[in-house]
Design a protein around this motif. Structure first.
Motif, mmCIF file in Angstrom:
data_model
loop_
_atom_site.group_PDB
_atom_site.id
_atom_site.type_symbol
_atom_site.label_atom_id
_atom_site.label_comp_id
_atom_site.label_asym_id
_atom_site.label_seq_id
_atom_site.Cartn_x
_atom_site.Cartn_y
_atom_site.Cartn_z
ATOM 1 N N SER A 78 0.816 -1.219 0.000
ATOM 2 C CA SER A 78 0.000 0.000 0.000
ATOM 3 C C SER A 78 0.849 1.270 0.000
ATOM 4 O O SER A 78 0.370 2.340 -0.355
ATOM 5 C CB SER A 78 -0.951 0.005 1.198
ATOM 6 O OG SER A 78 -0.235 0.184 2.399
ATOM 7 N N GLU A 79 2.100 1.151 0.386
ATOM 8 C CA GLU A 79 3.014 2.302 0.351
ATOM 9 C C GLU A 79 3.780 2.219 -0.967
ATOM 10 O O GLU A 79 4.560 1.304 -1.187
ATOM 11 C CB GLU A 79 3.969 2.236 1.541
ATOM 12 C CG GLU A 79 3.260 2.270 2.876
ATOM 13 C CD GLU A 79 4.190 1.995 4.041
ATOM 14 O OE1 GLU A 79 5.429 2.080 3.872
ATOM 15 O OE2 GLU A 79 3.672 1.679 5.119
ATOM 16 N N ARG A 80 3.554 3.185 -1.851
ATOM 17 C CA ARG A 80 4.047 3.115 -3.225
ATOM 18 C C ARG A 80 5.536 2.784 -3.328
ATOM 19 O O ARG A 80 5.918 1.831 -3.995
ATOM 20 C CB ARG A 80 3.749 4.417 -3.964
ATOM 21 C CG ARG A 80 4.235 4.397 -5.392
ATOM 22 C CD ARG A 80 3.677 5.536 -6.203
ATOM 23 N NE ARG A 80 4.334 5.719 -7.470
ATOM 24 C CZ ARG A 80 4.272 4.887 -8.494
ATOM 25 N NH1 ARG A 80 3.609 3.777 -8.392
ATOM 26 N NH2 ARG A 80 4.897 5.153 -9.620
ATOM 27 N N ASP A 81 6.398 3.566 -2.692
ATOM 28 C CA ASP A 81 7.841 3.325 -2.811
ATOM 29 C C ASP A 81 8.236 1.971 -2.242
ATOM 30 O O ASP A 81 8.996 1.221 -2.856
ATOM 31 C CB ASP A 81 8.636 4.438 -2.111
ATOM 32 C CG ASP A 81 8.527 5.774 -2.835
ATOM 33 O OD1 ASP A 81 8.179 5.769 -4.038
ATOM 34 O OD2 ASP A 81 8.782 6.813 -2.203
ATOM 35 N N ARG A 82 7.692 1.674 -1.090
ATOM 36 C CA ARG A 82 8.006 0.392 -0.460
ATOM 37 C C ARG A 82 7.463 -0.771 -1.298
ATOM 38 O O ARG A 82 8.107 -1.797 -1.451
ATOM 39 C CB ARG A 82 7.406 0.355 0.938
ATOM 40 C CG ARG A 82 7.799 -0.859 1.722
ATOM 41 C CD ARG A 82 7.135 -0.830 3.080
ATOM 42 N NE ARG A 82 8.080 -1.236 4.085
ATOM 43 C CZ ARG A 82 7.836 -1.212 5.371
ATOM 44 N NH1 ARG A 82 6.695 -0.771 5.810
ATOM 45 N NH2 ARG A 82 8.732 -1.640 6.225
ATOM 46 N N GLY A 83 6.272 -0.598 -1.850
ATOM 47 C CA GLY A 83 5.657 -1.632 -2.687
ATOM 48 C C GLY A 83 6.469 -1.912 -3.937
ATOM 49 O O GLY A 83 6.683 -3.068 -4.306
ATOM 50 N N MET A 84 6.942 -0.868 -4.599
ATOM 51 C CA MET A 84 7.743 -1.048 -5.808
ATOM 52 C C MET A 84 9.082 -1.724 -5.481
ATOM 53 O O MET A 84 9.549 -2.579 -6.221
ATOM 54 C CB MET A 84 7.979 0.289 -6.524
ATOM 55 C CG MET A 84 6.697 0.903 -7.084
ATOM 56 S SD MET A 84 5.799 -0.213 -8.200
ATOM 57 C CE MET A 84 6.892 -0.234 -9.582
ATOM 58 N N GLU A 85 9.673 -1.336 -4.362
ATOM 59 C CA GLU A 85 10.926 -1.973 -3.941
ATOM 60 C C GLU A 85 10.688 -3.457 -3.655
ATOM 61 O O GLU A 85 11.475 -4.311 -4.066
ATOM 62 C CB GLU A 85 11.482 -1.296 -2.685
ATOM 63 C CG GLU A 85 12.740 -1.971 -2.170
ATOM 64 C CD GLU A 85 13.191 -1.471 -0.798
ATOM 65 O OE1 GLU A 85 14.115 -2.083 -0.253
ATOM 66 O OE2 GLU A 85 12.614 -0.494 -0.281
ATOM 67 N N LEU A 86 9.591 -3.745 -2.989
ATOM 68 C CA LEU A 86 9.263 -5.129 -2.663
ATOM 69 C C LEU A 86 9.058 -5.970 -3.925
ATOM 70 O O LEU A 86 9.590 -7.073 -4.036
ATOM 71 C CB LEU A 86 8.010 -5.187 -1.787
ATOM 72 C CG LEU A 86 7.523 -6.572 -1.397
ATOM 73 C CD1 LEU A 86 8.581 -7.313 -0.596
ATOM 74 C CD2 LEU A 86 6.233 -6.460 -0.609
ATOM 75 N N ILE A 87 8.334 -5.443 -4.879
ATOM 76 C CA ILE A 87 8.095 -6.165 -6.137
ATOM 77 C C ILE A 87 9.418 -6.426 -6.859
ATOM 78 O O ILE A 87 9.669 -7.522 -7.368
ATOM 79 C CB ILE A 87 7.103 -5.400 -7.030
ATOM 80 C CG1 ILE A 87 5.709 -5.457 -6.390
ATOM 81 C CG2 ILE A 87 7.076 -5.966 -8.450
ATOM 82 C CD1 ILE A 87 4.703 -4.522 -7.005
#
Length: 121
Positions: A78-87
């Motif tokens: 749900s947190e954009r930057d964290r989500g993209m890093e996770l992906i």
């Protein structure tokens, strides 16, 4: 009295700081070796975390892991930057995992720098 590994297909107990798994001894040993290998790869690449094995009993089929402090996937995404890093980390992790060949007693991996087994150099 805890159930014996011969009467349980697989049992998992989550405690405050550990996770205990009891399963068939052969499956437990394989999981322990894969966990050790995965932890090494995770530490060397920085791509993922694998819990440390606190203790094990191959004869009983029991492994005690540290419990990692994790957040839910939904919250992370749900947190954009964290989500993209996770992906991105998931994609790199899958590529690393699929590039490895795991076998017991391995001394050298033909597909990458990591070897797995009880007789590693």
């Amino acid at each position: 009295m805890a159930p014996s590994s011969s009467t349980v297909t697989r049992a998992v107990s989550v405690r405050s700081d550990t996770v205990v798994k009891i399963q068939e001894p052969g499956a437990s040993r394989r999981e322990r070796l894969r966990t050790l290998a995965g932890r090494t790869v995770g530490q060397q690449t920085g791509l993922f975390l694998v819990p440390e094995i606190v203790s094990f009993d191959d004869a009983r089929g029991e492994i005690v892991f540290e419990r990692l402090p994790l957040i839910g996937l939904g919250k992370a995404l749900s947190e954009r930057d964290r989500g993209m890093e996770l992906i991105g980390r998931v994609a790199k992790s899958l590529a690393a995992i699929h590039g490895m060949e795991l076998w017991e007693g391995a001394r050298k991996s033909e597909t990458g720098p990591f070897s797995v087994g009880t007789k590693r150099e």
